[in-house]
Design a protein around this motif. Structure first.
Motif: not given
Length: 203
Positions: A48-63
């Motif tokens: 059902a959520i495939k057709g939704r607008e995308k969202w982007i998830i990012r965690d803390t940068p590695p450095t």
């Protein structure tokens, strides 16, 4: 963006919240460990959520930790309509020699400026002070690290895990199980948008 949780845990939490909004109930802990999941129901939700607008998830940068420069760069690249900054108190200020409460205030007002300049909604999560665990109603002063965080915000929403007997109408509720992030009480202690406050916590 999460300065507090790894990407896979953020995704699970988001699925749980978005699922509830869409009429599905998923315990995030169970999703994370693959236990007691209705696979057919979960697959239906994912479809059902495939057709939704995308969202982007990012965690803390590695450095390095998240900084305002990094956050600005991500917003410039991705041009989001909504930015959620999880664990805002862990974002590092460029003035790292300043007292902690000043750094947190700088970050809070930096995110506020970002919201105004880019015309986007910025939603931040922060921890409450330890003494807040014994309260049934929170105030703007109960945020950890710096009162400037709530001064910068246009809306302050308090998420409360009810203590036993705190709210008579919910004493017999079995929906507030440990690890369930979709059943909580909320109260609004500040609202510059409508000027109306929720005086009593609501589910």
């Amino acid at each position: 963006l999460s300065a507090e949780m790894p990407k896979d845990v953020c995704e699970i939490r988001f699925y749980s919240l978005l699922g509830r909004y869409s009429g599905y109930t998923f315990n995030p802990t169970n999703l994370l460990i693959g236990k007691d999941i209705d696979l057919e129901n979960y697959q239906e939700f994912l479809t059902a959520i495939k057709g939704r607008e995308k969202w982007i998830i990012r965690d803390t940068p590695p450095t390095s930790p998240f900084t305002m420069d990094i956050i600005h760069s991500i917003v410039e690249d991705e041009t989001p309509d909504l930015l959620i900054m999880d664990g805002m108190e862990l974002v590092q200020d460029s003035n790292w020699k300043a007292p902690d409460w000043i750094q947190k205030g700088n970050v809070a007002y930096g995110l506020k400026s970002l919201a105004m300049v880019k015309n986007i909604v910025v939603f931040c999560t922060v921890q409450a002070v330890r003494t807040a665990a014994k309260k049934s109603k929170l105030t703007n002063e109960d945020v950890a690290n710096s009162y400037a965080i709530t001064r910068a915000a246009d809306v302050v929403i308090n998420i409360i895990v009810p203590q036993e007997g705190a709210y008579e109408e919910d004493q017999d509720s079995d929906n507030l199980d440990e690890g369930n992030t979709t059943e909580r009480f909320i109260s609004v202690s500040k609202n510059r948008i409508t000027g109306k406050l929720i005086k009593k916590p609501r589910r």
